[in-house]
Design an enzyme around this catalytic site. Structure first.
Site, mmCIF file in Angstrom:
data_model
loop_
_atom_site.group_PDB
_atom_site.id
_atom_site.type_symbol
_atom_site.label_atom_id
_atom_site.label_comp_id
_atom_site.label_asym_id
_atom_site.label_seq_id
_atom_site.Cartn_x
_atom_site.Cartn_y
_atom_site.Cartn_z
ATOM 1 N N GLU A 160 53.793 43.145 30.510
ATOM 2 C CA GLU A 160 54.041 43.942 31.946
ATOM 3 C C GLU A 160 53.783 42.711 33.080
ATOM 4 O O GLU A 160 52.601 42.814 33.762
ATOM 5 C CB GLU A 160 52.961 44.947 32.212
ATOM 6 C CG GLU A 160 52.787 45.961 31.215
ATOM 7 C CD GLU A 160 51.839 46.965 31.165
ATOM 8 O OE1 GLU A 160 50.868 46.690 31.863
ATOM 9 O OE2 GLU A 160 51.958 48.151 30.705
ATOM 10 N N PRO A 161 54.619 41.985 32.878
ATOM 11 C CA PRO A 161 54.381 40.824 34.133
ATOM 12 C C PRO A 161 54.603 41.440 35.333
ATOM 13 O O PRO A 161 55.759 41.945 35.688
ATOM 14 C CB PRO A 161 55.257 39.778 33.723
ATOM 15 C CG PRO A 161 56.472 40.558 32.943
ATOM 16 C CD PRO A 161 55.957 41.732 32.330
ATOM 17 N N CYS A 171 42.603 40.719 64.517
ATOM 18 C CA CYS A 171 41.159 40.508 65.116
ATOM 19 C C CYS A 171 40.108 40.770 64.146
ATOM 20 O O CYS A 171 39.195 41.617 63.674
ATOM 21 C CB CYS A 171 41.112 41.779 65.924
ATOM 22 S SG CYS A 171 39.563 41.614 66.770
ATOM 23 N N TYR A 180 41.246 37.311 47.946
ATOM 24 C CA TYR A 180 40.591 36.554 46.620
ATOM 25 C C TYR A 180 40.592 35.108 46.830
ATOM 26 O O TYR A 180 40.528 34.246 45.766
ATOM 27 C CB TYR A 180 42.156 36.839 45.811
ATOM 28 C CG TYR A 180 42.554 38.300 45.572
ATOM 29 C CD1 TYR A 180 41.815 39.161 44.881
ATOM 30 C CD2 TYR A 180 43.833 38.446 45.980
ATOM 31 C CE1 TYR A 180 42.318 40.328 44.646
ATOM 32 C CE2 TYR A 180 44.442 39.807 45.802
ATOM 33 C CZ TYR A 180 43.742 40.807 45.142
ATOM 34 O OH TYR A 180 44.097 42.029 45.256
ATOM 35 N N TYR A 222 52.304 40.846 45.304
ATOM 36 C CA TYR A 222 51.232 41.393 46.135
ATOM 37 C C TYR A 222 51.182 41.074 47.549
ATOM 38 O O TYR A 222 50.139 40.725 48.146
ATOM 39 C CB TYR A 222 50.170 41.026 45.364
ATOM 40 C CG TYR A 222 50.111 41.509 43.975
ATOM 41 C CD1 TYR A 222 49.983 42.720 43.513
ATOM 42 C CD2 TYR A 222 50.133 40.533 42.775
ATOM 43 C CE1 TYR A 222 49.976 43.290 42.187
ATOM 44 C CE2 TYR A 222 50.262 41.001 41.451
ATOM 45 C CZ TYR A 222 50.327 42.289 41.052
ATOM 46 O OH TYR A 222 50.137 42.593 39.908
HETATM 47 N N1 LLP Z 1 49.884 45.588 33.955
HETATM 48 C C1 LLP Z 1 48.781 46.376 34.415
HETATM 49 C C2 LLP Z 1 48.269 47.535 33.901
HETATM 50 C C3 LLP Z 1 48.218 45.846 35.841
HETATM 51 O O1 LLP Z 1 47.137 46.405 36.080
HETATM 52 C C4 LLP Z 1 48.590 44.749 36.241
HETATM 53 C C5 LLP Z 1 48.182 44.219 37.702
HETATM 54 C C6 LLP Z 1 49.874 44.227 35.708
HETATM 55 C C7 LLP Z 1 50.438 44.666 34.520
HETATM 56 C C8 LLP Z 1 50.336 42.910 36.526
HETATM 57 O O2 LLP Z 1 49.616 41.789 36.575
HETATM 58 P P1 LLP Z 1 50.307 40.415 36.709
HETATM 59 O O3 LLP Z 1 51.126 39.937 35.882
HETATM 60 O O4 LLP Z 1 50.717 40.537 38.243
HETATM 61 O O5 LLP Z 1 48.989 39.454 36.867
HETATM 62 N N2 LLP Z 1 46.565 42.145 43.687
HETATM 63 C C9 LLP Z 1 45.986 41.002 42.918
HETATM 64 C C10 LLP Z 1 46.372 41.293 41.687
HETATM 65 C C11 LLP Z 1 46.147 42.744 40.701
HETATM 66 C C12 LLP Z 1 46.679 42.965 39.734
HETATM 67 C C13 LLP Z 1 46.708 44.499 39.342
HETATM 68 N N3 LLP Z 1 47.313 44.756 38.163
HETATM 69 C C14 LLP Z 1 46.507 39.647 43.425
HETATM 70 O O6 LLP Z 1 47.255 39.557 44.281
HETATM 71 O O7 LLP Z 1 46.113 38.657 42.722
#
Ligand code: LLP
Length: 407
Positions: free
Chosen positions: A268-269, A337, A311, A365
């Protein structure tokens, strides 16, 4: 990736022209980058039956979802609304994996009614699912492996203190509930965190799932989640997806032979597919010198890109309008602000009022976490496909801020 070309243009289109044509602030996405990233994953895992489920939360524009669909991949959603967007993009319900967290059971029922693949991450929900559907509907289980990994604490989801998943230590309880309701468990899932660099972590977590999986007889898939790290700056460590694909495929094949059935492997990328594809173009509104710092103020802020403040994320910035200018040190800040530093103490070609800056890695994001704080409007989005830029979301208007307000 941080070549001068990429800092000035996308698919041959000048970023300066895009800023002029569509206005700023502006999110710009390069479809080719997304397609290339998908191809990299398909190639890396070519020896097993891999299903890519794009984590829609990273960027939910329907046009981007449609692009994913055209590439033959599926989608992972965290809310029924994300699932509805995915259906609008052409995904069939069965291609949509629903992995909610702490939602009311009614949302899970809604997802079942739509026909999404269901993934449950707490014991009460598993009990309710059993009571409601028995063996008649299948569901997967999200396991919390008890492993700390990922970019930082906030984006790590597989450790002991995390709210996500059902702890692997509660496996006996899970098994009892599955037996009690004769549940049809069709998959096991894990998502350890975002920005997991180390291949060993993925392998370790996979082993935990493989061991647990032997307790379930009706599995169709194992879902290894997302979290593959991409570069945000020159020299960043990234997940070696080729090494991961090779090693994980080998251990997966061995597991399948132990299990006695060829299962599908799901991933799940989110970031891996869309982070590098996106830029946020902003305009310099003021260059403000103080006795200690030179700020470049821009017509954007944490309302459009919250990652730096939320972050401490590093986003590369380039000066689109003056690439050859003399380098100076700037801190790029927004108009909100609050302290909304987008980039601190960066060496950049001289910035003047009106210059367009590109904030890189803004595809994942970025827009999806944007808000209307300070009654600011969310920006337009543009998708570049086949060398042509297309508006895929208008900038909001004042009327949008009033939507839903009862006057
Ligand atoms: N699968 C599940 C169940 C997840 O909760 C997430 C991300 C992904 C896949 C995808 O993860 P990725 O491949 O994008 O790392 N907003 C934060 C990241 C939070 C991710 C939440 N879940 C940021 O901007 O770093």
């Amino acid at each position: 990736m941080y070549s001068e070309n990429r800092q000035q243009s996308s698919q041959g289109l000048s970023l300066e022209n895009l800023a002029q044509e569509f206005g700023t602030p502006l999110y710009v996405y390069d479809a080719n980058t997304i397609i290339q990233q998908i191809e990299k994953l398909k190639k890396a895992f070519s020896s097993i039956d891999l299903k890519i489920k794009y984590a829609a939360k990273a960027l939910t524009n329907v046009n981007v979802l449609r692009l994913m669909k055209q590439q033959g991949i599926g989608v992972d959603v965290v809310s029924v609304n994300e699932g509805r967007l995915a259906m609008m993009a052409g995904f069939s319900p069965a291609e949509i994996m629903f992995t909610p967290n702490c939602v009311d059971f009614s949302e899970i029922e809604e997802a079942v009614n739509y026909g999404f693949a269901i993934n449950l991450d707490n014991i009460p929900a598993l009990e309710k699912f059993g009571r409601t559907y028995g063996h008649s509907k299948a569901c997967a289980i999200r396991i919390n492996p008890g492993v700390m990994a990922g970019g930082n604490y906030k984006i790590s989801t597989g450790h002991d203190q995390s709210k996500f998943g059902i702890s692997i230590q509660q496996l006996p309880q899970i098994i009892d509930i599955v037996k009690k309701y004769n549940l049809h468990i069709n998959g096991l899932h894990v998502h350890t965190g975002s920005e997991v660099v180390d291949v060993e972590v993925f392998l370790k977590v996979a082993d935990i799932l493989f061991k647990a999986a032997l307790n379930f007889q009706e599995l169709d898939f194992i879902d290894f989640g997302g979290g593959f790290k991409v570069a945000y700056q020159e020299g960043d460590k990234v997940t070696d997806v080729n090494a991961l694909g090779k090693a994980l495929s080998e251990s997966f094949q061995k597991f399948c032979s132990d299990y006695g059935k060829k299962l599908q492997a799901w991933i799940e990328p989110g970031k891996f597919l869309v982070s590098e594809a996106g830029l946020l173009l902003v305009k310099t509104t003021v260059v403000k010198e103080t006795p200690s710092i030179t700020f470049a103020g821009v017509n954007s802020g944490l309302n459009h890109l919250i990652r730096p403040m939320m972050y401490d994320a590093y986003h590369h910035v380039s000066n689109v309008s003056n690439p050859g200018g003399e380098r100076k040190t700037y801190t790029i800040v927004g108009y909100i602000c609050e302290t909304d530093t987008l980039a601190a103490e960066r060496s950049l070609p001289e910035i003047q009022e009106g210059h367009i800056l590109a904030i890189h890695n803004a595809g994942a994001y970025g827009f999806s976490m944007a808000s209307n704080y300070n009654a600011r409007l969310r920006p337009a989005e543009v998708l570049i496909e086949n060398g042509k830029a297309r508006l895929i979301r208008k900038q909001e208007s004042f009327e949008d801020l009033l939507q839903g307000q009862i006057m």
